[in-house]
Design a protein around this motif. Structure first.
Motif, PDB file in Angstrom:
ATOM      1  N   SER A 214      18.766  75.843  41.504  1.00  9.12           N
ATOM      2  CA  SER A 214      19.520  75.955  42.748  1.00  9.12           C
ATOM      3  C   SER A 214      19.359  77.338  43.358  1.00  9.12           C
ATOM      4  N   ALA A 215      19.125  78.357  42.521  1.00 10.54           N
ATOM      5  CA  ALA A 215      18.901  79.706  43.029  1.00 10.54           C
ATOM      6  C   ALA A 215      17.618  79.754  43.848  1.00 10.54           C
ATOM      7  N   GLN A 216      16.602  79.030  43.424  1.00 14.06           N
ATOM      8  CA  GLN A 216      15.346  78.989  44.161  1.00 14.06           C
ATOM      9  C   GLN A 216      15.556  78.345  45.539  1.00 14.06           C
ATOM     10  N   GLU A 217      16.383  77.278  45.589  1.00 16.06           N
ATOM     11  CA  GLU A 217      16.678  76.622  46.857  1.00 16.06           C
ATOM     12  C   GLU A 217      17.431  77.562  47.787  1.00 16.06           C
ATOM     13  N   ALA A 218      18.334  78.377  47.218  1.00 14.63           N
ATOM     14  CA  ALA A 218      19.136  79.281  48.034  1.00 14.63           C
ATOM     15  C   ALA A 218      18.277  80.341  48.708  1.00 14.63           C
ATOM     16  N   VAL A 219      17.170  80.723  48.075  1.00 14.82           N
ATOM     17  CA  VAL A 219      16.301  81.747  48.642  1.00 14.82           C
ATOM     18  C   VAL A 219      15.708  81.279  49.961  1.00 14.82           C
ATOM     19  N   SER A 220      15.375  80.007  50.068  1.00 14.42           N
ATOM     20  CA  SER A 220      14.735  79.495  51.269  1.00 14.42           C
ATOM     21  C   SER A 220      15.734  79.056  52.347  1.00 14.42           C
ATOM     22  N   ALA A 221      17.020  78.975  52.006  1.00 14.54           N
ATOM     23  CA  ALA A 221      18.027  78.552  52.974  1.00 14.54           C
ATOM     24  C   ALA A 221      18.321  79.686  53.954  1.00 14.54           C
ATOM     25  N   PRO A 222      18.622  79.372  55.231  1.00 10.93           N
ATOM     26  CA  PRO A 222      18.951  80.435  56.185  1.00 10.93           C
ATOM     27  C   PRO A 222      20.233  81.142  55.785  1.00 10.93           C
ATOM     28  N   VAL A 223      20.257  82.442  55.974  1.00 20.49           N
ATOM     29  CA  VAL A 223      21.414  83.244  55.606  1.00 20.49           C
ATOM     30  C   VAL A 223      22.259  83.486  56.851  1.00 20.49           C
ATOM     31  N   ALA A 224      23.541  83.176  56.744  1.00 17.89           N
ATOM     32  CA  ALA A 224      24.440  83.391  57.881  1.00 17.89           C
ATOM     33  C   ALA A 224      24.562  84.884  58.160  1.00 17.89           C
ATOM     34  N   PRO A 225      24.571  85.272  59.423  1.00 19.20           N
ATOM     35  CA  PRO A 225      24.639  86.702  59.741  1.00 19.20           C
ATOM     36  C   PRO A 225      25.992  87.290  59.367  1.00 19.20           C
ATOM     37  N   LYS A 226      25.975  88.482  58.811  1.00 14.80           N
ATOM     38  CA  LYS A 226      27.214  89.179  58.506  1.00 14.80           C
ATOM     39  C   LYS A 226      27.581  90.144  59.624  1.00 14.80           C
ATOM     40  N   VAL A 227      26.549  90.697  60.281  1.00 14.29           N
ATOM     41  CA  VAL A 227      26.758  91.668  61.351  1.00 14.29           C
ATOM     42  C   VAL A 227      25.932  91.248  62.558  1.00 14.29           C
ATOM     43  N   VAL A 228      26.528  91.362  63.747  1.00 12.13           N
ATOM     44  CA  VAL A 228      25.819  91.054  64.985  1.00 12.13           C
ATOM     45  C   VAL A 228      25.618  92.360  65.748  1.00 12.13           C
ATOM     46  N   GLU A 229      24.366  92.697  66.013  1.00 12.12           N
ATOM     47  CA  GLU A 229      24.026  93.912  66.765  1.00 12.12           C
ATOM     48  C   GLU A 229      24.105  93.597  68.256  1.00 12.12           C
ATOM     49  N   LEU A 230      24.987  94.290  68.970  1.00  4.30           N
ATOM     50  CA  LEU A 230      25.177  94.026  70.399  1.00  4.30           C
ATOM     51  C   LEU A 230      25.020  95.280  71.255  1.00  4.30           C
ATOM     52  N   GLY A 231      24.826  96.435  70.631  1.00  7.75           N
ATOM     53  CA  GLY A 231      24.759  97.694  71.362  1.00  7.75           C
ATOM     54  C   GLY A 231      23.605  97.738  72.354  1.00  7.75           C
ATOM     55  N   GLY A 232      23.872  98.309  73.525  1.00  8.53           N
ATOM     56  CA  GLY A 232      22.843  98.502  74.529  1.00  8.53           C
ATOM     57  C   GLY A 232      22.435  97.259  75.288  1.00  8.53           C
ATOM     58  N   MET A 233      23.095  96.138  75.044  1.00  6.98           N
ATOM     59  CA  MET A 233      22.740  94.891  75.718  1.00  6.98           C
ATOM     60  C   MET A 233      23.540  94.709  77.002  1.00  6.98           C
ATOM     61  N   THR A 234      23.036  93.813  77.857  1.00  8.50           N
ATOM     62  CA  THR A 234      23.864  93.349  78.968  1.00  8.50           C
ATOM     63  C   THR A 234      24.910  92.396  78.396  1.00  8.50           C
ATOM     64  N   ASN A 235      25.943  92.132  79.156  1.00  9.25           N
ATOM     65  CA  ASN A 235      26.967  91.190  78.701  1.00  9.25           C
ATOM     66  C   ASN A 235      26.381  89.794  78.494  1.00  9.25           C
ATOM     67  N   GLU A 236      25.422  89.427  79.344  1.00  8.82           N
ATOM     68  CA  GLU A 236      24.783  88.113  79.214  1.00  8.82           C
ATOM     69  C   GLU A 236      23.989  88.019  77.909  1.00  8.82           C
TER      70      GLU A 236
ATOM     71  N   GLU B 111      28.683  99.099  68.962  1.00  9.44           N
ATOM     72  CA  GLU B 111      27.321  98.581  68.848  1.00  9.44           C
ATOM     73  C   GLU B 111      27.159  97.337  67.982  1.00  9.44           C
ATOM     74  N   ARG B 112      27.935  97.194  66.925  1.00 13.50           N
ATOM     75  CA  ARG B 112      27.787  96.029  66.051  1.00 13.50           C
ATOM     76  C   ARG B 112      29.170  95.540  65.622  1.00 13.50           C
ATOM     77  N   VAL B 113      29.268  94.228  65.412  1.00 14.13           N
ATOM     78  CA  VAL B 113      30.532  93.648  64.991  1.00 14.13           C
ATOM     79  C   VAL B 113      30.265  92.666  63.857  1.00 14.13           C
ATOM     80  N   GLU B 114      31.161  92.620  62.895  1.00 17.54           N
ATOM     81  CA  GLU B 114      31.008  91.714  61.761  1.00 17.54           C
ATOM     82  C   GLU B 114      31.599  90.339  62.109  1.00 17.54           C
ATOM     83  N   ILE B 115      30.898  89.292  61.692  1.00 15.78           N
ATOM     84  CA  ILE B 115      31.408  87.933  61.860  1.00 15.78           C
ATOM     85  C   ILE B 115      32.750  87.788  61.140  1.00 15.78           C
ATOM     86  N   GLU B 116      32.881  88.419  59.988  1.00 20.46           N
ATOM     87  CA  GLU B 116      34.132  88.349  59.234  1.00 20.46           C
ATOM     88  C   GLU B 116      35.276  88.994  60.017  1.00 20.46           C
TER      89      GLU B 116
END
Length: 201
Positions: free
Chosen positions: A31-53, A154-159
């Motif tokens: 199951s550990a091998q399967e977990a390696v290939s699974a997409p990882v949910a983001p913990k931090v979202v980088e938003l600095g310097g972007m437009t609001n859109e 600049e960045r915010v955590e999903i948590e």
């Protein structure tokens, strides 16, 4: 009533301090091998310097990747399902200062209650005694907006977003319990995400 509302605010402020103890489990190598290939949910979202859109688009994708039900309702606003409730998230990016995500909930007010002095008193009392959100009457009292703000640089955590939504939910639940019986029939949440209609085979 003010005493009840103040107590509700205190309960709401402390509600999200509870944590669940972590548990240790054995990891199966397969199951550990399967977990390696699974997409990882983001913990931090980088938003600095972007437009609001652009920030709204990135926040939307990050919420989807973290398994939230979300949709873009405008170029700058993301609706997200959180438990039985829905929030409208609106990034406000400031390249020269503090970035923010405005978190809103909206409630429709029954015409019977819209013009009542009691509604103005309740809204004023909530704003005076509670600090987890701001309560605003819109459209001549037809809508109540509940707004909170997450600030970051600049960045915010999903948590962090999850905890803020939980904190707001708990605060609003305490407010609802302090209101007179039957008010829940006069003030209803406004849905932000259209209901999925099942396709007939």
């Amino acid at each position: 009533m003010k005493t009840i509302l103040f107590s509700a605010g205190l309960l709401g402020l402390t509600a999200c301090a509870t944590t669940v103890p972590s548990q240790t489990t054995a990891i199966n190598p397969a199951s550990a091998q399967e977990a390696v290939s699974a997409p990882v949910a983001p913990k931090v979202v980088e938003l600095g310097g972007m437009t609001n859109e652009a920030a709204a688009q990135r926040l939307y994708q990050a919420l989807l990747n973290a398994n939230y039900l979300a949709t873009l309702v405008s170029p700058t606003k993301v609706a997200v399902q959180f438990g039985n409730n829905q929030f409208l998230l609106e990034p406000s990016i400031n390249s020269a200062g503090i970035d923010r995500i405005l978190m809103n909930r909206f409630y429709a007010v029954h015409p019977q209650l819209q013009a009542s002095p009691e509604l103005l008193v309740v809204i004023g009392t909530l704003n005076q005694n509670l600090n987890f959100a701001k309560f605003v009457l819109l459209d001549q009292g037809a809508v109540i907006q509940v707004q909170g703000v997450v600030t970051f640089a600049e960045r915010v955590e999903i948590e962090e977003l999850r905890r803020f939504m939980l904190w707001t939910n708990n605060g609003l639940a305490q407010v609802a319990q302090s209101l007179p019986e039957g008010v829940d029939q006069l003030i209803r949440p406004i849905p932000l995400i259209p209901q999925m209609v099942p396709v007939k085979p």
